[in-house]
Design a protein around this motif. Sequence first.
Motif, mmCIF file in Angstrom:
data_model
loop_
_atom_site.group_PDB
_atom_site.id
_atom_site.type_symbol
_atom_site.label_atom_id
_atom_site.label_comp_id
_atom_site.label_asym_id
_atom_site.label_seq_id
_atom_site.Cartn_x
_atom_site.Cartn_y
_atom_site.Cartn_z
ATOM 1 N N MET A 148 23.670 38.491 38.843
ATOM 2 C CA MET A 148 24.327 37.203 38.633
ATOM 3 C C MET A 148 24.081 36.692 37.218
ATOM 4 O O MET A 148 24.991 36.159 36.572
ATOM 5 C CB MET A 148 23.819 36.188 39.661
ATOM 6 C CG MET A 148 24.090 36.568 41.112
ATOM 7 S SD MET A 148 25.840 36.586 41.539
ATOM 8 C CE MET A 148 26.180 34.829 41.564
ATOM 9 N N SER A 153 27.411 34.549 36.377
ATOM 10 C CA SER A 153 28.065 34.025 37.573
ATOM 11 C C SER A 153 27.084 33.164 38.366
ATOM 12 O O SER A 153 25.894 33.481 38.465
ATOM 13 C CB SER A 153 28.563 35.166 38.458
ATOM 14 O OG SER A 153 29.110 34.665 39.661
ATOM 15 N N THR A 154 27.590 32.075 38.908
ATOM 16 C CA THR A 154 26.778 31.201 39.760
ATOM 17 C C THR A 154 27.398 31.041 41.148
ATOM 18 O O THR A 154 26.980 30.183 41.917
ATOM 19 C CB THR A 154 26.631 29.809 39.114
ATOM 20 O OG1 THR A 154 27.934 29.262 38.889
ATOM 21 C CG2 THR A 154 25.882 29.901 37.793
ATOM 22 N N SER A 155 28.384 31.870 41.469
ATOM 23 C CA SER A 155 29.113 31.751 42.732
ATOM 24 C C SER A 155 28.278 32.285 43.893
ATOM 25 O O SER A 155 27.883 33.458 43.909
ATOM 26 C CB SER A 155 30.432 32.522 42.645
ATOM 27 O OG SER A 155 31.046 32.605 43.907
ATOM 28 N N MET A 210 31.917 41.349 36.629
ATOM 29 C CA MET A 210 31.740 41.195 38.063
ATOM 30 C C MET A 210 32.901 41.828 38.827
ATOM 31 O O MET A 210 32.699 42.450 39.878
ATOM 32 C CB MET A 210 31.622 39.713 38.424
ATOM 33 C CG MET A 210 31.409 39.443 39.898
ATOM 34 S SD MET A 210 29.829 40.091 40.501
ATOM 35 C CE MET A 210 28.703 38.817 39.895
#
Length: 557
Positions: A148, A153-155, A210
């Motif tokens: 991450m 990415s923080t999803s 990603m």
Amino acid sequence: MTPPTPPGLYRHPTRSEIIDLAAAEGHDADIPTNMGSIHQVPSHTSASPRNVQKDTPTAIEKDIEKTAGSGTGSISTTSTAAIADEEDAEPEPDPDPNIIDFDGPDDPENPLNWPATKKWGMVSLISAITFLTPLASSQFAPGVPQVMRDFDSTSDLLEGFMVSVYVLGFAFGPLIIAPLSEMYGRLPLYHSCNFLFIVFTVAAAVASSMGQFVVFRFLMGCFGGAPMVLGGGTIADLIPREQRGTAMAVWMMGPTVGPCVGPIIGGFLTVAKGWRWNFWFVAIVAGAFFLASLVLMSETSAIIILQRKVNRLRTSTGNKNLVSKLDTGLTPSQLFTYSIVRPAKMLFQSTICFAISLYIAVTYSYLYILFTTFTAVFTSQYHWHGGITGLSFLGLGIGSLIGQFTYIRYGNQVVHRHIRAGDFRPEHRLYMMCIGGFFIPMGLFVYGWSVHFQTHFMVPMVATGVIGFGLLMTFMPATTYLVDVFTVHAASAMAASTVLRSLAAAFIPLSSQTMYARLGYGWGNSMLGFIATLLVPIPFLFIRYGQGIRARSRVKL
């Protein structure tokens, strides 16, 4: 127990042996295989029609047919009368000389007669590959936070999906691999799928975004599922029925224990080398297995071996009417129908198939909820860091292993007792499932609230062991029950169950982080426990009403 075959005589397989082998090979028993078909195989020449010879059913088989509605009571395409007619049919006195079979029971071309070192070398290699590919599904789970960060990415959605998307590949890959193996044999599928698995594993290791990473993980799952589709059939090709138990038990450890062992390795490897080395590790080991398979593995499919024999004889004799005894005559579109359309119909038109598959799917999704959240849970609640986070998966793995051996020992005892008493029916498989069903919610309740109150880490570890035990004690008897109920079409029932559980394991865990954020670890896991509790009555209901449901159910295939 099948009586021994007198020396020099060829014993035609019983109906139950054909069904068992077909289930192991991953196709339905009305498709001819290395033991033949339970139906008459259509003639491909101008010669007289040929029948597949069968032994007279044993008393146990007759009892199973009587109590279980011929085993396929929920399938309208195979009626009790038709099966009785087939079993009572007289064997053809003059076999068609144009039909090519193995040269008796000692034919060295028959994989069952290969040298023991060659057979067990292949079994060992296949079991190792079958252990590696499920292990790859979760090995990098402790490295998810690093992934991450690297991809900015923080999803929460992607955090869970990057682990479970691998299982999504398990839902789609086998639907194509199975019919291709019927047409081209097992060996080309092993080699091509192993090679492509390595290619996409390396691609995942060097992914730069990603999106690339998720796509490559999905393709890893598609091709990594090949040994789980083909392995049981290969073992059935090589090992006699009387000696097959040990090989099948070792092979089954791959999909049940492999995903639990992977994160333990991945936890320390991520700290030492970074998350990408989890994929390099898998690629290196898979590459070694691939090279070994090129040397050690041979084609074991009797359909392909006999077809090669037919081709040689056609060339040497000039007789173009020669045909293999196991020539199915099925077109690619028909095989596609067997592999995709029939399982879908069974899933949505059979009460038993849907209910059991739903139970398996929900409990299997819980396994991947734990896989995708263990690292975050033990990092935030117990402040574990580095390679030690991989040890959080240890309880689940040990519990799964204990559950597997418990079912093998005591589940078989229950069934054998009823077989000896002459009153066996498929629902007797579900007694162990009734017991296992209670362990899942119990483990979830203890796990959730022990993590919530930050009790000693051994409490949630033991609780996850209880969950793993319950999962195996429900998963294994439920799968065996589907085989016993649908007999002839067991492979389609298992395919339906596999697709549903893979879809559930891929998508349900996506909401796990949001669930814990809103409900907390205590109430979040309690909600999962309440859902699992609602499913507990299913095996009890089928024990009580299953025979009547099978008698009334009709699936037009």
